[in-house]
Write a protein that holds these residues in place. Structure first.
Motif, mmCIF file in Angstrom:
data_model
loop_
_atom_site.group_PDB
_atom_site.id
_atom_site.type_symbol
_atom_site.label_atom_id
_atom_site.label_comp_id
_atom_site.label_asym_id
_atom_site.label_seq_id
_atom_site.Cartn_x
_atom_site.Cartn_y
_atom_site.Cartn_z
ATOM 1 N N ALA A 388 0.816 -1.216 0.000
ATOM 2 C CA ALA A 388 0.000 0.000 0.000
ATOM 3 C C ALA A 388 0.848 1.264 0.000
ATOM 4 N N SER A 389 2.152 1.100 -0.116
ATOM 5 C CA SER A 389 3.078 2.241 -0.127
ATOM 6 C C SER A 389 3.415 2.614 -1.562
ATOM 7 N N GLY A 390 3.084 3.844 -1.924
ATOM 8 C CA GLY A 390 3.391 4.299 -3.275
ATOM 9 C C GLY A 390 4.875 4.247 -3.570
ATOM 10 N N THR A 394 7.057 1.994 -6.415
ATOM 11 C CA THR A 394 7.892 2.609 -7.449
ATOM 12 C C THR A 394 9.317 2.081 -7.441
ATOM 13 N N THR A 395 9.717 1.405 -6.364
ATOM 14 C CA THR A 395 11.059 0.814 -6.326
ATOM 15 C C THR A 395 11.075 -0.607 -6.872
ATOM 16 N N GLY A 396 9.893 -1.182 -7.036
ATOM 17 C CA GLY A 396 9.808 -2.570 -7.452
ATOM 18 C C GLY A 396 9.997 -3.551 -6.314
ATOM 19 N N HIS A 397 10.033 -3.040 -5.086
ATOM 20 C CA HIS A 397 10.205 -3.896 -3.908
ATOM 21 C C HIS A 397 9.119 -3.543 -2.896
ATOM 22 N N ALA A 398 8.012 -4.239 -2.980
ATOM 23 C CA ALA A 398 6.866 -3.893 -2.143
ATOM 24 C C ALA A 398 6.439 -5.052 -1.251
ATOM 25 N N THR A 449 7.494 12.891 4.686
ATOM 26 C CA THR A 449 7.605 13.286 3.284
ATOM 27 C C THR A 449 6.934 12.253 2.374
ATOM 28 N N HIS A 450 6.253 12.761 1.348
ATOM 29 C CA HIS A 450 5.613 11.884 0.358
ATOM 30 C C HIS A 450 6.301 12.071 -0.990
ATOM 31 N N PRO A 451 6.559 11.042 -1.739
ATOM 32 C CA PRO A 451 6.365 9.632 -1.377
ATOM 33 C C PRO A 451 7.661 9.032 -0.822
ATOM 34 N N THR A 452 7.593 8.482 0.356
ATOM 35 C CA THR A 452 8.750 7.830 0.966
ATOM 36 C C THR A 452 8.318 6.529 1.628
ATOM 37 N N LEU A 453 9.294 5.664 1.864
ATOM 38 C CA LEU A 453 9.024 4.436 2.602
ATOM 39 C C LEU A 453 8.662 4.730 4.043
#
Length: 474
Positions: A388-390, A394-398, A449-453
């Motif tokens: 659910a983290s944008g 975007t890193t390909g590691h969710a 901060t958005h978007p961050t892990l």
């Protein structure tokens, strides 16, 4: 004193220049004490030279190569060539830079450096035996001593390290080329980290483990994503298997294992890595001469100020017991130096983080839900999935999640567990929350901060409070 010895004196004698010892020496120097640091091998100890730093360098390099070669989902098609020799040279360069920095920092803080192996003569002096023929020894008298001799890999019977067929983690990280195949004995954090490195660099990796899962000691839902990724990498697992013996065969070796029913299995490979844990290095110190005993596992017992049964002799890091963590050693080294200098310093382990640099990473700090319940708290748990983290997407590691354990009546954060991208970095915020006595409201109210892990930490706290935005609430 041995006839012919040179004799010197110091306020603080530090034995071992690993992440505990060199930090203790520098801090003691900053506090105005005369400090002598004795090291028999390399400044920076196992961590900088043979463990933490070289392994993380190889993990980073192998991750980069693997991700670049497997980025079709992002529309990237490539096939990189990996020059393993140059990769090792780069790793060695990183190590050299850091260890050289340690030596310079020690000297800049007035620390006298001495090469050799220290043995206690009594509780006020040690004999330092210098390496090399004709180098002799010298006696160092001290007011206070700090033992920071670290740990060594455990050898299992029949699998003594030879550097050719049977490897320790140190030897595995110093290989000149990637083995075509490797059997790894032990699915703990060292075994699993290096299994990932070799698999991503093209080795056929087989892991044998006595217990029934990877990463024993970690909760199942933290270990599960690591096992899933390892399966995707083609790593083979065989649980409930104890390594019994090995023999040379063809171009490599055959490792023989046995399960609890006595059934024997054989696994062929070019090499075997034994990674079943580490043991303290206290047996070289002649501790009995100083009136100090170790426990049944070989650890030196200490109090909350790192003092041994001799109050002017301290022990820090791996030699002083679990958990065997470099940052724990560094903190203990700071405390020991400050106590010697008369500062009101003491150890507090409630916010001591731990990390496993597998794929995905694991980071933990503080209590689990079960531990909180056992200590009489009324825990409330929040959880937020990286799916659910944008930023994670975007890193390909969710893969994985953030979980926070808090005391429901007060809201105080008690612990956290993370499995997923950059877990080793993200856990620091939650360690700070525990250290400062922060509440769920504090974390939720802190704008990230958005978007961050790191937004996953905020949303996880909100989930525990029942008002997370980007995931269903508990």
């Amino acid at each position: 004193m041995v006839v012919g010895d040179i004799s010197t004196g110091t306020d603080v004698l530090v034995i071992g220049a690993g992440p505990g010892g060199y930090v203790a020496a520098i801090r003691a120097g900053q506090l105005g004490l005369d400090v002598t640091l004795v090291e028999k091998d390399a400044y920076g100890g196992t961590c900088l030279n043979y463990g933490c730093i070289p392994s993380k360098a190889m993990i980073t390099a192998s991750d980069l190569a693997y991700d670049a070669n497997n980025a079709e989902d992002m529309g990237i098609y490539t096939k990189l060539d990996v020059n393993y020799g140059e990769m090792v040279e780069w790793k060695d360069g990183v190590v050299s830079q850091l260890t050289g920095g340690v030596e310079k920092l020690c000297k800049a803080n007035g620390v006298s450096l001495m090469e050799g192996r220290a043995e206690f003569a009594d509780d006020k002096s040690v004999r330092v035996v210098h390496g090399g023929e004709g180098q002799g020894s010298e006696t160092v008298e001290f007011e206070n001593a700090i033992v920071s001799t670290g740990s060594r890999p455990i050898e299992i019977p029949g699998f003594e390290f030879d550097g050719e067929h049977i490897l320790s983690s140190r030897q595995a990280l110093a290989l000149d080329e990637v083995p075509e195949s490797i059997v790894i004995v032990g699915a703990g954090y060292i075994g699993m980290e290096l299994a990932g490195v070799f698999a991503k660099l093209g080795s056929d990796v087989t892991v044998v483990e006595m217990l029934d899962s990877v990463l024993p000691g970690y909760e199942d839902d933290l270990a599960r994503p690591v096992k899933k990724k390892a399966d995707e990498l083609g790593i083979g697992f065989h649980f409930g298997q104890a390594a019994k013996e090995w023999e040379e065969s063809g171009r490599g070796i055959t490792v023989v294992t046995e399960d609890e029913d006595g059934e024997v299995s054989e696994f062929g490979a070019e090499k075997a890595l034994v990674a079943v844990g580490r043991q303290p290095v206290a047996d070289t110190l002649e501790l009995e001469n100083a009136g100090i005993e170790t426990d049944e596992k070989g650890f030196i017992q200490t109090d909350d100020r790192a003092r041994t049964e001799q109050e002017h002799i301290f022990a820090i890091g791996d030699v002083a017991g679990e958990p065997m963590l470099a940052h724990k050693a560094s903190k203990e080294g700071q405390v020991a130096a400050e106590v010697i200098a008369g500062e009101p310093s003491a150890l507090d382990y409630q916010a001591m983080p731990a990390a496993v640099f597998t794929d995905p990473e694991i980071g933990t700090v503080g209590m689990t839900q079960e531990e909180a319940e056992a200590q009489g708290f009324e825990p409330v748990v929040g959880k937020f999935p990286f799916q659910a983290s944008g930023r994670a997407l975007t890193t390909g590691h969710a893969e994985g999640f953030v979980r926070i354990v808090a005391d429901e009546p007060s809201g105080f954060v008690l612990g956290a567990q993370i499995v997923g991208p950059e877990a080793s970095e993200l856990i620091a915020e939650l360690g700070l929350a525990i250290e400062m006595g922060a509440t769920l409201e504090d974390l939720a109210a802190t704008v990230h901060t958005h978007p961050t892990l790191s937004e996953a930490v905020m949303e996880c706290a909100e989930n525990a409070l029942g008002h997370a935005i980007h995931t269903l609430n508990r």
